[in-house]
Scaffold this motif. Structure first.
Motif, PDB file in Angstrom:
ATOM      1  N   PRO A 115     -20.023 -22.617 -27.803  1.00 42.68           N
ATOM      2  CA  PRO A 115     -19.750 -22.580 -26.357  1.00 42.68           C
ATOM      3  C   PRO A 115     -18.256 -22.615 -26.053  1.00 42.68           C
ATOM      4  CG  PRO A 115     -21.563 -24.077 -26.811  1.00 42.68           C
ATOM      5  CD  PRO A 115     -21.001 -23.674 -28.148  1.00 42.68           C
ATOM      6  N   GLU A 116     -17.915 -22.021 -24.918  1.00 43.29           N
ATOM      7  CA  GLU A 116     -16.508 -21.798 -24.576  1.00 43.29           C
ATOM      8  C   GLU A 116     -15.675 -23.076 -24.577  1.00 43.29           C
ATOM      9  OE1 GLU A 116     -13.814 -19.845 -20.960  1.00 43.29           O
ATOM     10  OE2 GLU A 116     -16.006 -19.651 -20.945  1.00 43.29           O
ATOM     11  N   GLU A 117     -16.212 -24.155 -24.021  1.00 41.87           N
ATOM     12  CA  GLU A 117     -15.430 -25.393 -23.940  1.00 41.87           C
ATOM     13  C   GLU A 117     -15.066 -25.924 -25.333  1.00 41.87           C
ATOM     14  OE1 GLU A 117     -15.670 -29.914 -22.025  1.00 41.87           O
ATOM     15  OE2 GLU A 117     -17.258 -28.457 -21.627  1.00 41.87           O
ATOM     16  N   LYS A 118     -16.047 -25.957 -26.231  1.00 48.39           N
ATOM     17  CA  LYS A 118     -15.783 -26.425 -27.589  1.00 48.39           C
ATOM     18  C   LYS A 118     -14.922 -25.422 -28.342  1.00 48.39           C
ATOM     19  CE  LYS A 118     -16.112 -29.149 -31.143  1.00 48.39           C
ATOM     20  NZ  LYS A 118     -15.495 -30.484 -31.138  1.00 48.39           N
ATOM     21  N   ALA A 119     -15.159 -24.139 -28.146  1.00 47.62           N
ATOM     22  CA  ALA A 119     -14.357 -23.118 -28.823  1.00 47.62           C
ATOM     23  C   ALA A 119     -12.886 -23.233 -28.438  1.00 47.62           C
ATOM     24  CB  ALA A 119     -14.892 -21.726 -28.481  1.00 47.62           C
ATOM     25  N   SER A 120     -12.628 -23.482 -27.157  1.00 48.48           N
ATOM     26  CA  SER A 120     -11.239 -23.637 -26.704  1.00 48.48           C
ATOM     27  C   SER A 120     -10.604 -24.888 -27.288  1.00 48.48           C
ATOM     28  CB  SER A 120     -11.194 -23.702 -25.172  1.00 48.48           C
ATOM     29  OG  SER A 120     -11.626 -22.484 -24.607  1.00 48.48           O
ATOM     30  N   GLU A 121     -11.403 -25.944 -27.415  1.00 46.34           N
ATOM     31  CA  GLU A 121     -10.894 -27.166 -28.042  1.00 46.34           C
ATOM     32  C   GLU A 121     -10.471 -26.890 -29.485  1.00 46.34           C
ATOM     33  OE1 GLU A 121     -12.724 -31.327 -29.776  1.00 46.34           O
ATOM     34  OE2 GLU A 121     -13.681 -30.436 -28.018  1.00 46.34           O
ATOM     35  N   ILE A 122     -11.264 -26.084 -30.175  1.00 44.98           N
ATOM     36  CA  ILE A 122     -10.968 -25.781 -31.578  1.00 44.98           C
ATOM     37  C   ILE A 122      -9.724 -24.915 -31.705  1.00 44.98           C
ATOM     38  CG2 ILE A 122     -11.794 -24.551 -33.630  1.00 44.98           C
ATOM     39  CD1 ILE A 122     -14.652 -25.418 -32.786  1.00 44.98           C
ATOM     40  N   THR A 123      -9.646 -23.863 -30.915  1.00 45.20           N
ATOM     41  CA  THR A 123      -8.574 -22.884 -31.090  1.00 45.20           C
ATOM     42  C   THR A 123      -7.291 -23.239 -30.354  1.00 45.20           C
ATOM     43  OG1 THR A 123      -9.451 -21.550 -29.251  1.00 45.20           O
ATOM     44  CG2 THR A 123     -10.200 -20.999 -31.485  1.00 45.20           C
ATOM     45  N   ASP A 124      -7.407 -23.922 -29.202  1.00 42.00           N
ATOM     46  CA  ASP A 124      -6.236 -24.144 -28.356  1.00 42.00           C
ATOM     47  C   ASP A 124      -5.913 -25.613 -28.115  1.00 42.00           C
ATOM     48  OD1 ASP A 124      -6.158 -21.335 -28.000  1.00 42.00           O
ATOM     49  OD2 ASP A 124      -7.583 -21.483 -26.329  1.00 42.00           O
ATOM     50  N   GLY A 125      -6.758 -26.507 -28.589  1.00 39.69           N
ATOM     51  CA  GLY A 125      -6.556 -27.920 -28.286  1.00 39.69           C
ATOM     52  C   GLY A 125      -5.443 -28.585 -29.051  1.00 39.69           C
ATOM     53  N   GLY A 126      -5.040 -27.998 -30.171  1.00 39.10           N
ATOM     54  CA  GLY A 126      -3.926 -28.535 -30.941  1.00 39.10           C
ATOM     55  C   GLY A 126      -4.293 -29.612 -31.937  1.00 39.10           C
ATOM     56  N   ASP A 127      -5.565 -30.032 -31.950  1.00 37.29           N
ATOM     57  CA  ASP A 127      -5.959 -31.101 -32.863  1.00 37.29           C
ATOM     58  C   ASP A 127      -6.428 -30.552 -34.210  1.00 37.29           C
ATOM     59  OD1 ASP A 127      -6.393 -33.695 -33.742  1.00 37.29           O
ATOM     60  OD2 ASP A 127      -8.384 -33.838 -32.856  1.00 37.29           O
ATOM     61  N   TYR A 128      -7.131 -29.441 -34.201  1.00 34.47           N
ATOM     62  CA  TYR A 128      -7.649 -28.879 -35.445  1.00 34.47           C
ATOM     63  C   TYR A 128      -6.529 -28.244 -36.273  1.00 34.47           C
ATOM     64  CZ  TYR A 128     -12.510 -29.569 -34.086  1.00 34.47           C
ATOM     65  OH  TYR A 128     -13.718 -30.126 -33.746  1.00 34.47           O
ATOM     66  N   LEU A 129      -6.593 -28.439 -37.583  1.00 35.37           N
ATOM     67  CA  LEU A 129      -5.610 -27.830 -38.475  1.00 35.37           C
ATOM     68  C   LEU A 129      -5.708 -26.309 -38.389  1.00 35.37           C
ATOM     69  CD1 LEU A 129      -6.037 -30.006 -41.708  1.00 35.37           C
ATOM     70  CD2 LEU A 129      -4.585 -30.428 -39.718  1.00 35.37           C
ATOM     71  N   GLU A 130      -4.573 -25.656 -38.435  1.00 33.55           N
ATOM     72  CA  GLU A 130      -4.556 -24.200 -38.303  1.00 33.55           C
ATOM     73  C   GLU A 130      -5.384 -23.528 -39.389  1.00 33.55           C
ATOM     74  OE1 GLU A 130      -0.626 -22.643 -38.064  1.00 33.55           O
ATOM     75  OE2 GLU A 130      -0.014 -23.990 -36.441  1.00 33.55           O
ATOM     76  N   GLY A 131      -5.302 -24.068 -40.600  1.00 31.79           N
ATOM     77  CA  GLY A 131      -6.074 -23.487 -41.688  1.00 31.79           C
ATOM     78  C   GLY A 131      -7.569 -23.596 -41.460  1.00 31.79           C
ATOM     79  N   ALA A 132      -7.998 -24.691 -40.820  1.00 31.96           N
ATOM     80  CA  ALA A 132      -9.414 -24.878 -40.518  1.00 31.96           C
ATOM     81  C   ALA A 132      -9.857 -23.942 -39.396  1.00 31.96           C
ATOM     82  CB  ALA A 132      -9.686 -26.330 -40.139  1.00 31.96           C
ATOM     83  N   VAL A 133      -9.032 -23.781 -38.384  1.00 27.67           N
ATOM     84  CA  VAL A 133      -9.360 -22.895 -37.264  1.00 27.67           C
ATOM     85  C   VAL A 133      -9.571 -21.468 -37.753  1.00 27.67           C
ATOM     86  CG1 VAL A 133      -8.494 -21.877 -35.123  1.00 27.67           C
ATOM     87  CG2 VAL A 133      -8.159 -24.316 -35.564  1.00 27.67           C
ATOM     88  N   GLU A 134      -8.734 -21.049 -38.657  1.00 22.19           N
ATOM     89  CA  GLU A 134      -8.825 -19.679 -39.173  1.00 22.19           C
ATOM     90  C   GLU A 134     -10.178 -19.404 -39.814  1.00 22.19           C
ATOM     91  OE1 GLU A 134      -7.692 -15.797 -40.216  1.00 22.19           O
ATOM     92  OE2 GLU A 134      -6.826 -17.227 -38.793  1.00 22.19           O
ATOM     93  N   THR A 135     -10.809 -20.417 -40.383  1.00 23.39           N
ATOM     94  CA  THR A 135     -12.061 -20.198 -41.106  1.00 23.39           C
ATOM     95  C   THR A 135     -13.262 -19.994 -40.187  1.00 23.39           C
ATOM     96  OG1 THR A 135     -12.703 -22.553 -41.269  1.00 23.39           O
ATOM     97  CG2 THR A 135     -11.224 -21.679 -42.978  1.00 23.39           C
ATOM     98  N   VAL A 136     -13.172 -20.382 -38.909  1.00 22.67           N
ATOM     99  CA  VAL A 136     -14.363 -20.336 -38.048  1.00 22.67           C
ATOM    100  C   VAL A 136     -14.311 -19.228 -37.004  1.00 22.67           C
ATOM    101  CG1 VAL A 136     -14.847 -22.785 -38.361  1.00 22.67           C
ATOM    102  CG2 VAL A 136     -13.432 -22.057 -36.421  1.00 22.67           C
ATOM    103  N   THR A 137     -13.263 -18.426 -37.009  1.00 20.77           N
ATOM    104  CA  THR A 137     -13.146 -17.357 -36.026  1.00 20.77           C
ATOM    105  C   THR A 137     -13.496 -16.004 -36.639  1.00 20.77           C
ATOM    106  OG1 THR A 137     -10.781 -17.131 -36.526  1.00 20.77           O
ATOM    107  CG2 THR A 137     -11.394 -18.566 -34.702  1.00 20.77           C
ATOM    108  N   TRP A 138     -14.100 -15.171 -35.825  1.00 21.67           N
ATOM    109  CA  TRP A 138     -14.426 -13.800 -36.235  1.00 21.67           C
ATOM    110  C   TRP A 138     -14.388 -12.924 -34.984  1.00 21.67           C
ATOM    111  CZ3 TRP A 138     -14.225 -10.592 -39.971  1.00 21.67           C
ATOM    112  CH2 TRP A 138     -14.954  -9.397 -39.972  1.00 21.67           C
ATOM    113  N   GLU A 139     -13.548 -11.904 -35.035  1.00 20.37           N
ATOM    114  CA  GLU A 139     -13.381 -10.981 -33.913  1.00 20.37           C
ATOM    115  C   GLU A 139     -13.115 -11.734 -32.612  1.00 20.37           C
ATOM    116  OE1 GLU A 139     -16.730  -8.300 -33.946  1.00 20.37           O
ATOM    117  OE2 GLU A 139     -15.865  -7.110 -35.562  1.00 20.37           O
TER     118      GLU A 139
END
Length: 459
Positions: A129-153
């Motif tokens: 869902p958008e709220e959690k997705a934004s937290e992951i990608t834009d919230g600044g808490d998740y490590l960049e390397g971890a964020v890269e693993t969960v995104t596709w297109e």
């Protein structure tokens, strides 16, 4: 695949869809169902009529999973654990078969990050869902390397649970005898030479399985190359094995295989077997210890073995245990440590997608990440969880910082919907490590991988 309920009316429609108010149960591990796969179709509801959310888990960190399956179950649903096979490849096969059949009983799943792209591309994962997705990608808490693993297109299809990486672990006394300054970056060539000349060895994972590709990929990326690039092109991705980076990687594998530093089980070595040479037996039959590349769990493994067979004899011996950044492929070129971990996905065909998504957020909470780090040596995917792990005093702070830096600056394996083909083709042509030749292996494997992707060759 099927409606899991033996009685379609057994769960009210309002419960099957939509998130009800969550009332966690805090009644300990007794609420956890026995782990185990069954041959028959899984039931949608427990004997009490409460919907069951099946969570397919890998073998690492199981006691923590048991705890959170219990704590994250609510009055509205029970979380039931289902065990996946040990290897990442076998885990993928089992999950892919279920999801390809549109199995409604696959609600939550632990995913090796390299399979998120494939499963998302196939339509097997529910979008976060958008709220959690934004937290992951834009919230600044998740490590960049971890964020890269969960995104596709440009969309998020999983929630990072833990973010793994590899370090160079070593005996300080062995490095000192070799004259290596471990406060400075070291190369694979230096490590192999130091071990060979000082009765030591080099531990790697070179069995014919996914971890061998992890090593090959890190070597190639450390030399500035990629196994494949332009992965958005799918089958038309550009294969980069027949390159200077590919040849440099092959030369390192050949150098170790031909060296006195090679361990006797090199061709079948894995994460577990490579641990055994760090602390030789009292008679010294296994040499002076080792340099070893391995995942973050390694520290807790040896700490827990103080005074036990296979571990440091006492605390003083444990103090001889050191760590450093992953070795450089090319001197002067920053290394690219492997990036791994586990992401939590929600099955696209789940009968209870909202319940499953709620459960996914609960089991990936900051506290769950902290518990995985402290109890299983599996490092967090968020900075805030890292801060709590550091505050616990259970790990040296410089080690935690090295973990975090290695994830963010590491080299992920190719993110491709065809990753299973890529990995299989590399394993087929680069195994055994004793047969790797920089003059032939990169070129032959490059053509083979291209043919596999184009459908001209079979694995």
């Amino acid at each position: 695949m099927t409606n899991r309920s033996g009685d379609p009316a057994s769960a009210p429609a309002g419960r099957r869809r939509g998130i009800a108010s969550r009332r966690p149960r805090r009644n300990g591990l007794s609420a956890v169902a026995t782990i185990g796969l069954v041959a028959t179709l899984l039931s949608a509801c427990s004997d009490s009529g409460t919907p069951e959310i099946n969570w397919y888990i890998n073998p690492d960190g199981v006691p923590v999973f048991e705890k959170y399956a219990a704590e994250c179950s609510t009055d509205e649903y029970d979380i039931k654990l289902q065990a996946l096979p040990t290897s990442a490849t076998d885990q993928r096969i089992q999950l892919a078969r279920r999801l390809a059949a549109e199995d409604s009983s696959t609600d939550l799943m632990n995913l090796d990050p390299v399979y998120v792209a494939e499963f998302a591309n196939a339509g097997w994962l529910a979008e976060i869902p958008e709220e959690k997705a934004s937290e992951i990608t834009d919230g600044g808490d998740y490590l960049e390397g971890a964020v890269e693993t969960v995104t596709w297109e440009y969309k998020v299809y999983a929630i990072p649970m833990w973010a793994n990486t590899q370090l160079l672990w070593y005996r300080k006394s062995l490095a000192e005898a070799a004259g290596l300054d471990m406060t400075q970056p070291v190369t694979w060539e230096q490590v192999i030479d130091a071990a060979a000349k000082n009765n030591g060895s080099v531990g790697v994972q070179a069995q014919k399985y996914e971890a061998y590709v992890v090593w090959i990929n890190a070597l190639i990326e450390g030399a500035g190359g990629d196994i494949v690039s332009n992965t958005e092109a799918g089958r038309d991705a550009e294969v980069g094995l027949d390159s200077e980076a590919g040849r440099q990687a092959a030369a390192i594998i050949q150098a170790l295989a031909d060296s006195d530093a090679a361990q006797s089980d090199l061709s079948v070595s894995n994460e577990g077997t490579s641990l055994g040479r760090m602390y030789p037996d009292p008679e010294g039959e296994q040499g002076a210890g080792e340099f070893m590349v391995n995942w973050t769990f390694t520290y807790k493994n040896y700490e827990g073995l103080i005074g036990a067979p296979g571990g440091p004899a006492d605390k003083k011996a444990f103090e001889d245990f050191g760590w450093a950044r992953y070795p450089q492929t090319v001197e002067g070129e920053t290394s690219k440590p492997p990036v791994g971990g586990i992401d939590i996905g929600v099955g696209a065909y789940s009968d209870y997608p909202d319940f499953a998504m709620e459960a996914a957020e609960c089991i990936t909470s900051k506290q769950a990440q902290v518990d995985l780090a402290l109890e299983a040596g599996l490092m967090p995917s968020t900075n805030s969880a890292y801060e709590e792990v550091a505050a616990s005093g259970d790990y040296p702070k410089d080690l935690l910082e090295l973990f975090r830096t290695s994830v963010d600056e590491g080299g992920p394996r190719p993110k491709s919907a065809f990753y299973a083909m890529i990995s299989g083709a590399v394993q087929e042509r680069w195994h055994s490590p004793t047969g790797v030749d920089p003059d032939s292996t990169p070129e032959e494997s490059d053509q083979y991988l291209e043919d596999v992707l184009q459908g001209k060759a079979l694995l």
